[in-house]
Scaffold this motif. Sequence first.
Motif, PDB file in Angstrom:
ATOM      1  N   PHE A  20       0.818  -1.096   0.048  1.00 16.74           N
ATOM      2  CA  PHE A  20      -0.027  -0.036   0.008  1.00 16.74           C
ATOM      3  C   PHE A  20       0.763   1.106  -0.097  1.00 16.74           C
ATOM      4  CE2 PHE A  20      -1.971  -3.534   2.396  1.00 16.74           C
ATOM      5  CZ  PHE A  20      -3.085  -3.597   1.753  1.00 16.74           C
ATOM      6  N   ARG A  21       1.643   1.485   0.919  1.00 14.37           N
ATOM      7  CA  ARG A  21       2.329   2.398   1.256  1.00 14.37           C
ATOM      8  C   ARG A  21       3.742   2.750   0.204  1.00 14.37           C
ATOM      9  NH1 ARG A  21      -0.553   0.913   4.904  1.00 14.37           N
ATOM     10  NH2 ARG A  21      -2.179   2.176   5.607  1.00 14.37           N
ATOM     11  N   ASP A  22       4.099   1.815  -0.322  1.00 14.72           N
ATOM     12  CA  ASP A  22       5.185   2.012  -1.567  1.00 14.72           C
ATOM     13  C   ASP A  22       4.548   2.591  -2.646  1.00 14.72           C
ATOM     14  OD1 ASP A  22       6.955   0.580   0.167  1.00 14.72           O
ATOM     15  OD2 ASP A  22       6.718  -1.348  -0.511  1.00 14.72           O
ATOM     16  N   GLY A 168       7.478  -7.596   6.562  1.00 12.34           N
ATOM     17  CA  GLY A 168       6.764  -6.929   5.665  1.00 12.34           C
ATOM     18  C   GLY A 168       5.637  -5.933   5.979  1.00 12.34           C
ATOM     19  N   THR A 169       5.907  -5.196   7.249  1.00 10.13           N
ATOM     20  CA  THR A 169       4.856  -4.144   7.516  1.00 10.13           C
ATOM     21  C   THR A 169       5.430  -2.789   7.759  1.00 10.13           C
ATOM     22  OG1 THR A 169       3.095  -3.471   8.900  1.00 10.13           O
ATOM     23  CG2 THR A 169       4.626  -5.153   9.718  1.00 10.13           C
ATOM     24  N   SER A 170       4.859  -1.811   7.336  1.00  8.34           N
ATOM     25  CA  SER A 170       5.139  -0.367   7.690  1.00  8.34           C
ATOM     26  C   SER A 170       5.148  -0.275   9.124  1.00  8.34           C
ATOM     27  CB  SER A 170       4.417   0.376   6.597  1.00  8.34           C
ATOM     28  OG  SER A 170       3.125   0.431   6.780  1.00  8.34           O
ATOM     29  N   MET A 171       4.214  -0.809   9.927  1.00 15.80           N
ATOM     30  CA  MET A 171       4.033  -0.811  11.132  1.00 15.80           C
ATOM     31  C   MET A 171       3.163   0.614  11.503  1.00 15.80           C
ATOM     32  SD  MET A 171       4.788  -3.318  12.786  1.00 15.80           S
ATOM     33  CE  MET A 171       5.288  -2.996  14.402  1.00 15.80           C
ATOM     34  N   VAL A 192      11.668  -8.380   9.500  1.00 11.83           N
ATOM     35  CA  VAL A 192      12.223  -8.596   8.095  1.00 11.83           C
ATOM     36  C   VAL A 192      11.442  -7.513   7.202  1.00 11.83           C
ATOM     37  CG1 VAL A 192      12.576  -9.996   6.126  1.00 11.83           C
ATOM     38  CG2 VAL A 192      12.683 -10.837   8.539  1.00 11.83           C
ATOM     39  N   ASP A 193      12.317  -6.646   6.776  1.00 14.24           N
ATOM     40  CA  ASP A 193      11.432  -5.468   5.782  1.00 14.24           C
ATOM     41  C   ASP A 193      12.792  -4.881   5.263  1.00 14.24           C
ATOM     42  OD1 ASP A 193       8.649  -3.825   5.989  1.00 14.24           O
ATOM     43  OD2 ASP A 193      10.309  -2.978   4.791  1.00 14.24           O
ATOM     44  N   PRO A 194      12.825  -4.620   3.776  1.00 12.28           N
ATOM     45  CA  PRO A 194      13.691  -4.023   3.083  1.00 12.28           C
ATOM     46  C   PRO A 194      14.097  -2.462   3.578  1.00 12.28           C
ATOM     47  CG  PRO A 194      12.016  -4.395   1.561  1.00 12.28           C
ATOM     48  CD  PRO A 194      11.583  -5.216   2.721  1.00 12.28           C
TER      49      PRO A 194
HETATM   50  N1  APR Z   1       9.531  -8.279   1.603  1.00 11.71           N
HETATM   51  C1  APR Z   1       9.340  -7.588   2.787  1.00 11.71           C
HETATM   52  N2  APR Z   1       8.968  -6.460   3.126  1.00 11.71           N
HETATM   53  C2  APR Z   1       8.584  -5.899   1.870  1.00 11.71           C
HETATM   54  C3  APR Z   1       9.004  -6.232   0.696  1.00 11.71           C
HETATM   55  C4  APR Z   1       9.385  -7.537   0.565  1.00 11.71           C
HETATM   56  N3  APR Z   1       9.805  -8.253  -0.804  1.00 11.71           N
HETATM   57  N4  APR Z   1       8.622  -5.083  -0.407  1.00 11.71           N
HETATM   58  C5  APR Z   1       7.905  -4.491   0.348  1.00 11.71           C
HETATM   59  N5  APR Z   1       8.297  -4.531   1.645  1.00 11.71           N
HETATM   60  C6  APR Z   1       7.710  -3.562   2.892  1.00 11.71           C
HETATM   61  C7  APR Z   1       7.830  -2.219   2.671  1.00 11.71           C
HETATM   62  O1  APR Z   1       9.101  -1.594   2.990  1.00 11.71           O
HETATM   63  C8  APR Z   1       6.861  -1.671   3.791  1.00 11.71           C
HETATM   64  O2  APR Z   1       7.451  -1.321   5.078  1.00 11.71           O
HETATM   65  O3  APR Z   1       6.458  -3.996   3.202  1.00 11.71           O
HETATM   66  C9  APR Z   1       5.674  -3.050   3.946  1.00 11.71           C
HETATM   67  C10 APR Z   1       4.336  -2.582   3.477  1.00 11.71           C
HETATM   68  O4  APR Z   1       3.824  -1.774   4.185  1.00 11.71           O
HETATM   69  P1  APR Z   1       2.542  -1.186   3.709  1.00 11.71           P
HETATM   70  O5  APR Z   1       2.163  -1.326   2.551  1.00 11.71           O
HETATM   71  O6  APR Z   1       1.933   0.069   4.855  1.00 11.71           O
HETATM   72  O7  APR Z   1       1.559  -2.526   4.196  1.00 11.71           O
HETATM   73  P2  APR Z   1       1.087  -3.100   5.705  1.00 11.71           P
HETATM   74  O8  APR Z   1       1.979  -2.792   6.870  1.00 11.71           O
HETATM   75  O9  APR Z   1       0.737  -4.461   5.374  1.00 11.71           O
HETATM   76  O10 APR Z   1      -0.027  -2.259   5.814  1.00 11.71           O
HETATM   77  C11 APR Z   1      -1.238  -2.546   6.711  1.00 11.71           C
HETATM   78  O11 APR Z   1      -2.876  -0.963   5.943  1.00 11.71           O
HETATM   79  O12 APR Z   1      -3.971  -0.301   4.027  1.00 11.71           O
HETATM   80  C12 APR Z   1      -4.076  -1.038   5.302  1.00 11.71           C
HETATM   81  O13 APR Z   1      -5.546  -2.809   5.872  1.00 11.71           O
HETATM   82  C13 APR Z   1      -4.319  -2.582   4.919  1.00 11.71           C
HETATM   83  O14 APR Z   1      -3.557  -4.486   5.986  1.00 11.71           O
HETATM   84  C14 APR Z   1      -3.221  -3.275   5.519  1.00 11.71           C
HETATM   85  C15 APR Z   1      -2.627  -2.140   6.340  1.00 11.71           C
END
Ligand code: APR
Length: 227
Positions: A20-22, A168-171, A192-194
């Motif tokens: 989402f946030r990328d 893989g979550t932006s927290m 784990v998150d790049p």
């Molecule tokens: N491996 C691991 N992490 C990755 C990769 C990868 N190949 N590619 C990107 N990321 C990381 C990014 O660096 C980022 O920190 O995944 C994260 C994605 O963050 P968000 O897009 O914010 O997703 P998330 O944290 O799951 O969002 C939470 O927001 O929109 C709502 O309900 C929706 O569940 C979602 C929630």
Amino acid sequence: MNIVVLTGAGMSAESGINTFRDSNGLWENHDIMEVASPEGFAKDPELVLDFYNKRRKQLLEVQPNAAHKALVELEQNHDVTIITQNVDDLHERAGSTNVVHLHGELLKVRSTGNENTILDWKKDLNLGDCCDENHQLRPHVVWFGEMVPMMNYATNYVIEADVLIVIGTSMQVYPAAALIQYAADNVPIYFVDPNPSIQSSEQISVFAEKASKGVPKVIAAIEKLTV
Ligand code: APR
């Protein structure tokens, strides 16, 4: 050991599902609030249903990646619970057996008149598709501003964890982001998150790389804990 894994959109990125946030706060070119809020659904239900129809179609075309599969191996020696913010079913398709979906599931729909009426749904969902009591069906996903019914359940798993892995979550989205605070002080946390949003500390080991590379390293580190 009791291992709890918290996953976000980055977990499925290498399967071809955008995070989402990328992408500048846009989700597949939509303002998130337009397609993931009760207000957005009230304003333009057709657009919202169409949006999730596209996501559902896409999900049926992608496959679990190496990181999903690596987590399945952990079950051979440990009790593993995956708490995912993702609405996809890639953990289940990889073979993980205990998956808690905090934000709902794309392949389920529910009645707008009775939240306990939840149905499996793989095809398109359109205006006029109703439950037996004649209420419009909606995606079974948690939208912004809605309660997260699985939160207490997930919190209890984190409280009981011996090891916590976050992938893989932006927290940035609460209450999910608050979950790691429930880990006991002596519980190792692997992140784990790049593009990690937190730093390494005595308790937290950050692997700043993609899930497919980082998750096997985390698993190797955990196996060393147990010998
Ligand atoms: N491996 C691991 N992490 C990755 C990769 C990868 N190949 N590619 C990107 N990321 C990381 C990014 O660096 C980022 O920190 O995944 C994260 C994605 O963050 P968000 O897009 O914010 O997703 P998330 O944290 O799951 O969002 C939470 O927001 O929109 C709502 O309900 C929706 O569940 C979602 C929630």
